[in-house]
Design an enzyme around this catalytic site. Structure first.
Site, mmCIF file in Angstrom:
data_model
loop_
_atom_site.group_PDB
_atom_site.id
_atom_site.type_symbol
_atom_site.label_atom_id
_atom_site.label_comp_id
_atom_site.label_asym_id
_atom_site.label_seq_id
_atom_site.Cartn_x
_atom_site.Cartn_y
_atom_site.Cartn_z
ATOM 1 N N LYS A 254 -8.534 -1.484 5.955
ATOM 2 C CA LYS A 254 -8.777 -1.911 4.581
ATOM 3 C C LYS A 254 -7.762 -2.969 4.141
ATOM 4 O O LYS A 254 -8.110 -3.939 3.478
ATOM 5 C CB LYS A 254 -8.769 -0.691 3.653
ATOM 6 C CG LYS A 254 -10.041 0.143 3.824
ATOM 7 C CD LYS A 254 -10.036 1.406 2.995
ATOM 8 C CE LYS A 254 -9.130 2.451 3.615
ATOM 9 N NZ LYS A 254 -9.197 3.765 2.953
ATOM 10 N N ARG B 263 -15.033 12.652 8.323
ATOM 11 C CA ARG B 263 -13.753 13.318 8.616
ATOM 12 C C ARG B 263 -13.427 14.343 7.541
ATOM 13 O O ARG B 263 -12.925 15.435 7.833
ATOM 14 C CB ARG B 263 -12.622 12.292 8.703
ATOM 15 C CG ARG B 263 -12.665 11.469 9.998
ATOM 16 C CD ARG B 263 -11.738 10.269 9.910
ATOM 17 N NE ARG B 263 -10.360 10.648 9.676
ATOM 18 C CZ ARG B 263 -9.439 9.869 9.109
ATOM 19 N NH1 ARG B 263 -9.757 8.641 8.708
ATOM 20 N NH2 ARG B 263 -8.208 10.294 8.924
ATOM 21 N N ASP C 243 -15.364 2.455 7.915
ATOM 22 C CA ASP C 243 -14.333 3.403 7.482
ATOM 23 C C ASP C 243 -14.872 4.345 6.425
ATOM 24 O O ASP C 243 -14.579 5.539 6.444
ATOM 25 C CB ASP C 243 -13.101 2.659 6.946
ATOM 26 C CG ASP C 243 -12.062 3.648 6.443
ATOM 27 O OD1 ASP C 243 -11.502 4.370 7.273
ATOM 28 O OD2 ASP C 243 -11.853 3.736 5.217
ATOM 29 N N HIS D 184 0.847 -1.194 0.000
ATOM 30 C CA HIS D 184 0.000 0.000 0.000
ATOM 31 C C HIS D 184 0.874 1.232 0.000
ATOM 32 O O HIS D 184 1.882 1.292 0.683
ATOM 33 C CB HIS D 184 -0.888 0.018 1.246
ATOM 34 C CG HIS D 184 -1.780 1.224 1.297
ATOM 35 N ND1 HIS D 184 -2.941 1.312 0.572
ATOM 36 C CD2 HIS D 184 -1.664 2.403 1.955
ATOM 37 C CE1 HIS D 184 -3.510 2.478 0.791
ATOM 38 N NE2 HIS D 184 -2.762 3.169 1.629
ATOM 39 N N SER E 42 -7.631 3.596 9.507
ATOM 40 C CA SER E 42 -8.373 3.592 8.242
ATOM 41 C C SER E 42 -7.632 2.767 7.188
ATOM 42 O O SER E 42 -8.193 1.868 6.557
ATOM 43 C CB SER E 42 -8.552 5.037 7.771
ATOM 44 O OG SER E 42 -9.067 5.073 6.460
#
Lengths: 432, 432
Positions: free
Chosen positions: A195, A176, A169, A90, A191
């Site tokens: 995922k 947010r 989320d 990621h 968050s």
């Protein structure tokens, strides 16, 4: 999906507790998320709590609880039918970051499984899914079955999620985004990791971007985010490594969807920008290292070998074919405009954040979720940070639909100075 | 009511600014309040901002801006048709606090105008309006005209507001109440002072209660609140004095609406609890002192004189008559239960907050806004903090509708100990 607990809990008490710097119990966090998903706790209450978290923080135990409770709010992938070690990666997002397109096939060529769920871009950074969609007919929404079968067949697939993963989320992030509560390390870390963990890979490599083109503007913040995410991964029994990498200048030479796919292909062929190639090799090496439980140096040899012998590129072609993409039909505009140096000197900075926004406004990205992307537009940098450039020389080639584009704004993005500046390193730190 | 400004403003930028400890400009605060009243800024955005204010504070300039902008959100009283100096008073709320009922007629008897807007009680403290409603037929909702005429005729009136004063505070307070954002000195101070300033008296005396039965639990917080409110008053050109007074024990001997009116009458007749009488004389003295611009000592002589010569009580009777109350018909239950000392010793503490909640649950107060009050129930303390009491002696007489009441809970409220404790002073400080 949730049990009903917290009958004796009160959201105002929980908000007060966090306002007074208290530690929320797992039950309290469970109550908040559960009640928010059921609309019994209201968005105006959750936003007050989020602000209290932004300002008073969360300890490790709270962050782990929040992450697991968010994961439990939805579905998770079951990869148990697939043999082999599954390694995920990621990136926190950068300008020109097409790393996944290169790294995923390399790692699969090394014999690991790369089950990659990706997203679309918003704001100044692009998304891997948008980039892949510049390849004609490329199918980005694989069904769960097709995803699993492709992983079994060729070891790599890049798709949007077919399951309802981490709805909590999604709901929290939307809140947010409009309440000034994005920039909190515990909230960002939980968050991202919720995922990643819902994808259920065995090991995870995180590329935490640092610099003016990234969410994390300085090393201290980026280090804290990286440590927090690595800790979350470990607490779920998933070996996790984070790289802190430079995002003060754009990554590689291309920005824009079709152009980035073309650059990724060049890199897979062993050509392309050295800096970008080095980043891809490093990330792939860590993925292979933790995936196989071997030293990074050994992993790096394997990675370089599979890049040089063409197997990584072959794997990419297999993936494009499996997802029905037409590799010879990538959307790139045929109209170009040159942006030339206003003076001679050292190109000390290309302001990545501003450049990302400029390219977004060219049509390559989304300002709002509803915007439609033009896959064919973008920019190729003919020089990157640190180069000496001569007045009148082309600094960038703009791929446009209309040659009337205003390039004046680029004068404040490409910073040319008399004296050269020391360049920051490509990789700042590795956090395990 | 508002001009449209802030087209180029964005609520998320403003929230981010306060989250990062910035100072909001008057225009930014104006934009937030204006847009919130128009529902273009959402409650979930305002609650995040309120939490950021709770945790990062506001400087004097921001507090003054917020106060004036809230006042401008609604109507203000025009007292210009009334000759004389108008002096207002406000208490932050305590258990057994019937001070207004005594002080307002004293000060009017001294020749000043007392235009008193009061409210109803919620939670463990009562409201002056509820207390007055225990007097049969007492009219608590004077029209603007009746209010002005009564002030002209007798110099004193106590009523709910007939105008739409400070609607922004009402909307903000309702949001704060459910989002854990009540306890912020800048927000409390601007809320109280916006309402006081909308009444438009010339001078203001504030009674800031400190202790376990009060909103402010310690001297430091109470001092900060008092200083902030005095500063707001001054910045609006209104001389303001705040007294920090003890609310660790209940005030006077009676708690409950009808009982408190009866105690106020006794005090106005020169009888009653000495501590409570002293507080009333002190507050009245400061009101007369700033109202007439004379020394506190001189004012005190006037106050005591008007109390002793019966003129203050006469003024009270005039007010009750003007507002159609039947002074001989005060709702007080005729059923009583004695609560007796479990052991002999010093009554070192009567836990005011817990006692306030106990009496609220007896029916004398409201747990929620919709609750209906029983004016006739309450408690008379036969001993107050510091007394030596003998086992079996009555500590309190409960005025009830049903003698079955559970008095067991009072065992944890009336604290009897072997050794006597030093009592805290009645008045901690005067802040000008």
């Amino acid at each position: 999906m949730y049990n009903i607990i917290g009958d004796n809990m009160n959201i105002v008490d929980i908000i007060n507790k966090k306002r007074e710097k208290g530690t929320l119990s797992r039950d309290e966090i469970f109550y908040v998320i559960n009640a928010y998903m059921n609309d019994t706790v209201k968005d105006y209450q959750v936003s007050a709590l989020l602000m209290a978290i932004c300002l008073n923080g969360m300890i490790e135990q709270e962050i782990t609880s929040l992450t697991s409770i968010m994961i439990e709010s939805g579905d998770t992938f079951d990869l148990s039918s697939i043999n082999g070690i599954k390694v995920d990666k990621h990136s926190t997002g950068g300008v020109g970051d097409k790393t996944t397109l290169v790294v995923a096939p390399i790692v699969a060529a090394c014999g690991l499984i790369v089950p990659k769920m990706s997203g679309r871009g918003l704001g100044h950074t692009g998304g891997t899914i948008d980039k892949l969609e510049s390849i004609s007919n490329f199918k980005v929404d694989l069904s769960n079955n097709d995803f699993l079968n492709q992983l079994k067949d060729i070891g790599v697939a890049i798709t949007t999620s077919s399951l309802n993963t981490v709805p909590a989320d999604k709901k929290l992030y939307a809140l947010r985004d409009v309440t000034g509560t994005v920039s909190s390390i515990p909230l960002i870390a939980s968050s991202i990791m919720s995922k990643k963990l819902a994808t259920n890979a065995d090991k995870i490599v995180l590329d935490v971007k640092v610099g003016e083109g990234a969410l994390m503007k300085n090393i201290e913040q980026a280090t804290l985010l990286a440590r927090t995410m690595v800790q979350i991964g470990k607490s779920f029994g998933k070996e996790t490594v984070a790289l802190l990498t430079n995002m003060n200048c754009p990554l590689g030479t291309s920005i824009g969807n079709g152009l980035e796919v073309r650059e990724a292909i060049e890199t897979l062929k062993g050509n392309g920008d050295e800096n970008f190639k080095e980043l891809c090799i490093t990330i792939a090496s860590y993925m292979v290292s933790i995936g196989k439980g071997i030293k990074v140096e050994t992993a790096r040899s394997e990675v370089v070998n599979n890049l040089n012998n063409g197997k990584a590129y072959e794997k990419f072609l297999e993936m494009v074919a499996a997802q029905q993409g037409e590799i010879n039909n990538i959307d790139i505009s045929n109209k170009t405009v040159e942006y030339r140096a206003l003076k001679s000197g050292y190109l000390n900075s290309i302001r990545a954040f501003e450049l990302g926004k400029y390219i977004m406004k060219m049509g390559a990205g989304r300002e709002t979720k509803e915007d439609i992307i033009d896959y064919g537009v973008g920019i190729i940098l003919n020089h990157n940070c640190g180069d000496y450039v001569n007045k009148g020389e082309s600094l960038a080639t703009l791929y446009v639909r209309n040659e009337d584009i205003d390039t004046k704004l680029l004068d404040d993005i490409f910073i040319i100075e008399k004296n050269s500046k020391k360049l920051e390193p490509l990789i700042y730190d590795i956090i395990k």
